[in-house]
Design an enzyme around this catalytic site. Structure first.
Site, PDB file in Angstrom:
ATOM      1  N   GLU A 154       0.844  -1.194   0.000  1.00  0.00           N
ATOM      2  CA  GLU A 154       0.000   0.000   0.000  1.00  0.00           C
ATOM      3  C   GLU A 154       0.881   1.246   0.000  1.00  0.00           C
ATOM      4  O   GLU A 154       1.993   1.247   0.531  1.00  0.00           O
ATOM      5  CB  GLU A 154      -0.885  -0.012   1.247  1.00  0.00           C
ATOM      6  CG  GLU A 154      -1.866   1.139   1.337  1.00  0.00           C
ATOM      7  CD  GLU A 154      -2.686   1.127   2.622  1.00  0.00           C
ATOM      8  OE1 GLU A 154      -3.800   1.688   2.617  1.00  0.00           O
ATOM      9  OE2 GLU A 154      -2.211   0.562   3.644  1.00  0.00           O
ATOM     10  N   CYS A 202      -5.022  -3.417   3.091  1.00  0.00           N
ATOM     11  CA  CYS A 202      -4.676  -3.110   4.485  1.00  0.00           C
ATOM     12  C   CYS A 202      -5.835  -3.251   5.468  1.00  0.00           C
ATOM     13  O   CYS A 202      -6.164  -4.359   5.872  1.00  0.00           O
ATOM     14  CB  CYS A 202      -4.064  -1.714   4.556  1.00  0.00           C
ATOM     15  SG  CYS A 202      -3.080  -1.423   6.067  1.00  0.00           S
ATOM     16  N   LYS A 258     -10.141   0.851  -2.096  1.00  0.00           N
ATOM     17  CA  LYS A 258     -10.237   0.430  -0.699  1.00  0.00           C
ATOM     18  C   LYS A 258     -11.592   0.799  -0.100  1.00  0.00           C
ATOM     19  O   LYS A 258     -11.999   1.966  -0.110  1.00  0.00           O
ATOM     20  CB  LYS A 258      -9.104   1.082   0.098  1.00  0.00           C
ATOM     21  CG  LYS A 258      -8.964   0.625   1.537  1.00  0.00           C
ATOM     22  CD  LYS A 258      -7.758   1.316   2.167  1.00  0.00           C
ATOM     23  CE  LYS A 258      -7.501   0.857   3.594  1.00  0.00           C
ATOM     24  NZ  LYS A 258      -6.312   1.547   4.156  1.00  0.00           N
TER      25      LYS A 258
END
Length: 269
Positions: free
Chosen positions: A44, A156, A115
């Site tokens: 990321e 993440c 995300k």
């Protein structure tokens, strides 16, 4: 469908200077190329690591096309898929998506994922993070077909939301990409447990490339990039320094594990 996949997870200490990040990756790609991986996973925030909206805006305007061309050229030269863990993608409302993309061996973008779960947390009196200050959440889960099977994409903090991964597995994912910039605080407490849990729950391989070390914006990230098999075994693990890990995996392990414990099937919605 091919059964043997050679995967690499690259671990970086990215900064707010895109040119530094490109140079770091260039140095890592030299020894990595000798391993001849089929898939390279980057972490990321690999192109720019910053909380500054001004620096993000400057990156999008002036540097993103340079970074993306660099990655596409590497994919073509190395004849490999490259998963860019994430970069900021400008929206119409002047905020951004935290976007992961997959580049194929011909240098073409084949899939992207924005995300969904943003990192807005307060870990202590002197440690808090508000990703939603600059970013908006994505809305769609994403899978992409590789020659070895389907890859479910995430980023993440998504790691803490098991339903997302359950949905990906039910739709056919046998691999998960989980590029990360886990804080040191949360990483030392939860990283290994969460990665192994997502692998075990779904009978999937996990490829988790991570940021590491102290960054210019004051953050410290945990490192410990991981490649984990569907039984929860750690196949390869990095330490807390810049570098990469590699492993050759057999996708037939997924079927073997799922026959033993068919946990991707659920009768509860």
């Amino acid at each position: 469908m091919k059964s043997k996949l050679k995967v690499a997870c690259v671990q970086t200490n990215s900064s707010d200077l895109p040119e530094e990040n490109i140079e770091m990756l260039e140095n890592l790609f030299v020894p990595l190329s000798r391993k001849s991986p089929n898939l390279i996973c980057l972490p990321e925030c690999v192109s720019i690591f910053t909380d500054s909206e001004k620096k993000i805006r400057d990156y999008v305007k002036n540097s993103h096309h340079i970074f993306l061309k660099f990655i596409k050229d590497k994919a073509k030269k190395l004849k490999t898929f490259i998963l860019v863990g994430s970069f900021p993608k400008l929206k119409n409302n002047n905020k951004y998506f935290n976007r992961s993309i997959l580049i194929n061996e011909n240098g073409k973008e084949v899939c992207f994922y924005d995300k969904i779960n943003l990192f807005d947390v307060t870990l202590g009196k002197n440690e808090s993070y508000f990703e939603s200050k600059n970013y908006d959440p994505g809305k769609r889960i994403k899978l992409v077909e590789l020659p070895w099977g389907q890859l479910g994409m995430s980023i993440c903090y998504d790691l803490r939301f098991p339903l997302l991964f359950k949905k990906l597995a039910r739709k056919g994912a046998i691999f998960f990409s989980i590029p990360a910039a886990f804080t040191y605080t949360t990483g030392k407490a939860h990283w290994h447990a969460l990665i192994k849990a997502r692998a075990i729950e779904n009978g999937c391989f996990v490829f988790a490339a991570a940021q590491c070390g102290n960054h210019k914006n004051g953050r410290r990230t945990y490192g410990h990039s991981l490649i984990v098999d569907p039984w929860g075994n750690i196949i390869s693990e990095a330490d807390e320094k810049i570098g990469f890990i590699c492993a050759t995996i057999d996708t037939e392990v997924v079927e073997t594990v799922r026959k033993k414990i068919p946990s991707t099937i659920s009768y509860v919605l």
